[in-house]
Design a protein around this motif. Structure first.
Motif, PDB file in Angstrom:
ATOM      1  N   TYR A 180      -4.709  -5.781  -1.342  1.00 28.51           N
ATOM      2  CA  TYR A 180      -4.899  -4.512  -2.057  1.00 28.51           C
ATOM      3  C   TYR A 180      -3.860  -4.350  -3.152  1.00 28.51           C
ATOM      4  O   TYR A 180      -2.678  -4.596  -2.949  1.00 28.51           O
ATOM      5  N   GLU A 181      -4.305  -3.960  -4.342  1.00 32.35           N
ATOM      6  CA  GLU A 181      -3.368  -3.545  -5.383  1.00 32.35           C
ATOM      7  C   GLU A 181      -3.868  -2.233  -5.954  1.00 32.35           C
ATOM      8  O   GLU A 181      -5.064  -2.019  -6.107  1.00 32.35           O
ATOM      9  N   ASP A 182      -2.919  -1.333  -6.223  1.00 29.45           N
ATOM     10  CA  ASP A 182      -3.275  -0.020  -6.734  1.00 29.45           C
ATOM     11  C   ASP A 182      -3.530  -0.116  -8.230  1.00 29.45           C
ATOM     12  O   ASP A 182      -2.613  -0.074  -9.035  1.00 29.45           O
ATOM     13  N   ASN A 183      -4.807  -0.275  -8.582  1.00 28.79           N
ATOM     14  CA  ASN A 183      -5.182  -0.346  -9.997  1.00 28.79           C
ATOM     15  C   ASN A 183      -6.209   0.749 -10.298  1.00 28.79           C
ATOM     16  O   ASN A 183      -7.059   0.614 -11.161  1.00 28.79           O
ATOM     17  N   ASN A 217      -4.383   0.267   3.579  1.00 30.99           N
ATOM     18  CA  ASN A 217      -4.707  -0.504   2.378  1.00 30.99           C
ATOM     19  C   ASN A 217      -6.036  -1.255   2.479  1.00 30.99           C
ATOM     20  O   ASN A 217      -6.303  -2.143   1.668  1.00 30.99           O
ATOM     21  N   ASN A 275      -9.697  -0.426  -7.461  1.00 34.53           N
ATOM     22  CA  ASN A 275      -9.641  -0.449  -5.995  1.00 34.53           C
ATOM     23  C   ASN A 275      -9.510   0.958  -5.412  1.00 34.53           C
ATOM     24  O   ASN A 275      -8.680   1.742  -5.867  1.00 34.53           O
TER      25      ASN A 275
END
Length: 156
Positions: A61-64, A120, A130
């Motif tokens: 997971y990456e916070d984009n 996440n 995401n």
């Protein structure tokens, strides 16, 4: 793992259930699709999103999450006629009421699993980026609401 309040989604599913009897209704000035299409699509999205999150790898997971996504979720609003449903959540040509009822039962079970997901766990939204556990209920609420408003306009 934080707990998530799914009451709002349970209420939306109750509304969907109450609209199944109006499945055939259509008003082309509002939508090319009938009520059944909007109900089926809303349920497909709930079920696909939760399943995707269950199968996601939280380590990836990456916070984009996009600015537009934040804005639309804050106001729980999606503009009409701007997005096209991806194939996997597009209802079939002929929608059978029993299929809607089965998907509704699945959605009721699926949303109950959200609070046990990793924080996440996520799914990739084509426009917003995401969406993880902290935003998924808001997203599903806004998306379902969008289609319920269209249904209401069809039935007016």
């Amino acid at each position: 793992m934080s707990s998530v309040d799914i009451t709002v989604l349970q209420n939306k599913l109750d509304l969907i259930e109450g609209l199944i009897t109006d499945s055939e209704a259509i008003k082309t000035s509002v939508s090319k699709a009938n009520v059944a299409w909007h109900l089926d699509h809303s349920l497909k999205v709930i079920n696909a999103v939760v399943t995707t999150m269950q199968n996601s790898d939280p380590a990836l997971y990456e916070d984009n999450f996009s600015f537009i996504g934040k804005l639309l979720l804050k106001f729980r609003f999606f503009p009409r006629g701007k997005a096209k449903a991806p194939k996997y959540v597009t209802p079939p040509e002929i929608i059978v009421k029993d299929d809607i009822i089965l998907q509704l039962a699945e959605a009721r079970a699926q949303i109950k699993t959200i609070s046990s997901l990793d924080n996440n766990a996520y799914f990739k939204h084509p426009l917003f980026g995401n969406i993880n556990k902290s935003r998924v209920v808001q997203f599903l609420e806004a998306h379902t609401n969008h289609h319920l408003k269209i249904v209401k306009s069809i039935l007016k």
